[in-house]
Design an enzyme around this catalytic site. Sequence first.
Site, mmCIF file in Angstrom:
data_model
loop_
_atom_site.group_PDB
_atom_site.id
_atom_site.type_symbol
_atom_site.label_atom_id
_atom_site.label_comp_id
_atom_site.label_asym_id
_atom_site.label_seq_id
_atom_site.Cartn_x
_atom_site.Cartn_y
_atom_site.Cartn_z
ATOM 1 N N ASP A 365 0.829 -1.190 0.000
ATOM 2 C CA ASP A 365 0.000 0.000 0.000
ATOM 3 C C ASP A 365 0.873 1.252 0.000
ATOM 4 O O ASP A 365 1.848 1.348 0.749
ATOM 5 C CB ASP A 365 -0.896 -0.015 1.247
ATOM 6 C CG ASP A 365 -1.798 1.179 1.339
ATOM 7 O OD1 ASP A 365 -2.706 1.300 0.496
ATOM 8 O OD2 ASP A 365 -1.600 2.007 2.258
ATOM 9 N N GLU A 401 1.672 -0.521 -5.072
ATOM 10 C CA GLU A 401 0.750 0.554 -5.395
ATOM 11 C C GLU A 401 1.643 1.782 -5.562
ATOM 12 O O GLU A 401 2.070 2.381 -4.570
ATOM 13 C CB GLU A 401 -0.266 0.773 -4.276
ATOM 14 C CG GLU A 401 -1.267 1.867 -4.610
ATOM 15 C CD GLU A 401 -2.206 2.182 -3.453
ATOM 16 O OE1 GLU A 401 -3.395 2.443 -3.715
ATOM 17 O OE2 GLU A 401 -1.758 2.177 -2.293
#
Length: 721
Positions: A365, A401
Site C-alpha cells: 500500500d 501501489e
Amino acid sequence: MTSAMWTHLGQRAKVWPGRNWPLGATWSAESTNFAVYAPNATECWLCVFDDEDVETRHQLTEQSLGIWHGALPDIAPGTRYGYRVDGPWDPAQGFRFNPAKLLLDPYALATSGTIRPEPPLFGYDHADPTQRNEADSAPYTARSVVVDPSFDWQGDTPMRRRWRDTVIYELHVKGFTQLHDRVPEELRGTYAGLSSPAVVDYLRDLGVTAVELLPVHQYFSEPALLDRGTSNYWGYNTISYFSPDAGYAASDDRGQQVAEFKEMVRTLHAAGIEVILDVVYNHTAEGGPSGPTISFRGLDDRGFYKRVKPAVDTATGTTAYDDTYWDVTGCGNTVDTNDPLALRLILDSLRYWVTEMHVDGFRFDLMSALTRTGYDIDMNCRLLVAIGQDPVLRHVKLIAEPWDASMDGYLVGRMPPPWTEWNDQYRDEIRDFWRNHSPNVRTVATRLAGSSDLYADDGRSAYNSINFITAHDGFTARDLVTYEHKHNEANGEDNRDGTDNNRSWNLGHEGESDDPALVAVRRRQLANMMATLCLSNGVPMITAGDERGRTQRGNNNAYCQDNEISWVDWRPDDAWLDVYEITKAALRLRREHPALRQRHWFEGRPAIAGGPKDLAWIHPSGREMADDDWHDPNLRTIGMFVSGRPLRAPGRHGEQQVDKSFMLWFNADWLPTSLSLPENDWVQTGEVVLSTDFRLPVGTQVRAGDRIALGRRTVVVLREV
C-alpha cells in the site's frame, strides 16, 4: 547494560537475562525470551496478564543495542503480555515515554483484546495536564500474545506460479463470506470460512489463481470512526505487523488465529491458489501526534516516524527539532524506512509471513511513501535494495501501489525490476474507451498489448502491469455502469470523501433501474469490461464480486462500511450471472492458450520466416491500421490479431510452442459496425469462442474475407479452426 544488584548470596533472579534477539516473544518449553527495542528508555517492564486480567510486572534490567530483554520460565503459549516503558517526556523532541500506557509488542505474533477506556495506571493521572496527558480519548487495551509457532504444513511448499499464468482476485476476508449461505454460519467472515469447500470451489471454477487479501495484519479503527459508530472495515490502519487480525478468526484469539490462518493458506495452496497479502507498512494506527499511543510511539517515537523538515537557525547553525509528523500517506504519520530498526521490522515481518505463514507475495500500500531517503523518492532506497538482495523476498510476488498522497509520489512505470505495479493508466484508459471518452484508440491498443510504454524501457515484461478495472477503493464494476456520481452519504462525511474522478457512465439514468432494456445494456457493458480485462496482456486483477455484478449502491469509498454495502451478496436473484459466465470463459481461454498470456513483448513482426506478424492491429475495413487511423477520433472499434503459429518464446525445454491464433474485436461504438475479416495466407477459418453480441453466439463459424455485423458495444473473440 544491567541495573541488577544482588542482595545476598544464593539469590536467583526472577527474570533471566535472555538475549536481545530475536525481537518479540520467543517461546520454548524451558522459557520465553522477550526482547523489545526502546533505545532512549530509562526503564522497561514486561507486564504479564492472567486469565482474570490481573497484571504482574517484571522489570527488565538487561539492555543492549537499544533492546531491553529478559526471559521468563513457565510461560505457556496463549499468555497475554505488554510493555510499560519510562524515559523522557518531551514530545517537542519526539520522546513520549509514559509507563501509564500499556504498549503492544511490535513483534507480537498474535494480539488479543478489545478497545475500552483504560483507567490511570502506575501513578499517573491522565486527567492532569501537568503529567503525561496525550489527549488519548480512546485508549487501547489489547494485549500481545505468546505463540507456539509449530504447525503441520503437511508438505506444503511455495507454489511460485509464474506471473504470466497468474489471475489475481482481490477480496476482503470478512466481506467475501459474511453472507455466503453455503459457508457454515460460525465460519462466515473468517479465515476458516475463506478456505471452506464452497468458496474454494467457486474460486477454482472462476479461474482464479491467487487471492489478494485486503489487510489482515492486526489493525485498530480510528477514534473518530468509533465516535460516529463506524469502523475501519478495510483494515488500512495496521498496528501489529506479525499478527493475523483476530477479528477474522473463528477460533479464539490466544494464538489460535495464527493456526487458523495457516490452515487457510494450506487449503488454498492444495487447491492451486496462491495467497498475496495487502500490507500497510507506510503508516500505523497511531495517527498524528495527538492520536492514541498503542505501540511504536511509546517505544521509539522519534526514530520510527518521519518528522517535517527541521528548521535551521542560520545565525547559530543549530537545527530546531519539530515534532510534527511528515505525512505523505494522508493518515497522520509516515513510517521512516530509513531508520535501521523500522527497516528491520518491515523486512522481518515480510520474511515471517513468507517462511512461517507460507504466503506467496505482497501488495504494498502507498509504496511511494516507503521509497524515500529523507523526503525525496529514491529508487535506490534502503528498503528496495534490501528486498532485492534478500534471498527469501526477492523470489516472492512483489506488487507496488506506485503512488502516495503527495504530488511527487506518482511512480507508475518507474518501479525497478522485478516489481510489478498496479497500473491505474490501464484502469482509466479502458474505462474511458467503453464510455466513449478516449480521444482515439492508440493508447487503448497500448494497454491491451501490455503497456510497453511503461514497462519495456527498463527490461520488464507485460506481466509487470497488474491490470485492473476496479479495486476495493472506488466504484464496483456494476456501479461504473450505474452511477456517474458518488453516493457516500452513509459514511457520515456529507459525501465529501471519495474521488470525483470516477470515469463512469450511468447510460442515461442515475442508479438502479427496472427498465429491462437499460439493465441489459449495463450488463453487456460490464461483460465487455471484464472480457477486456481478462484478455489483455499483463496480469488481470478482479475485485471480488465484480464478476457477478456486486454493487455498493454508488458508494465509492466504503472503507467504513462493515455491512451489506461492502459484503458480497451471494443471492442469485440479483446476481449478473451472464457476466460471470463471460468472465469465466475469458479466463478459461487465457488459461488454455499461451498465445493470450505471452512472456515476451509483441514485436509486430513474424516470429518465423514467412509467417504472420505476432501481433497485428486490424481496422474494421479488414486492413491493418495505418498511422492516420490511430488518431481518428471517430474510430471506436479495434481488432487485435494474435498469432500462435508459432509463439516467439520457446517452451521450458527450448521447444517451439504452437497455439491457435486469435482475432479479438472490441467495439465501443454506439452503432453496429460492419467488419471485413482480413484476407491472409495463414488463417482461413475460425469460430466465435466468446461473445457479448447475441447475434454472434459462441460456435458461429467464419472465414477470411467474410463481412460480419458487430453489434454496438460488444466484444467478440474468434479462434482459429
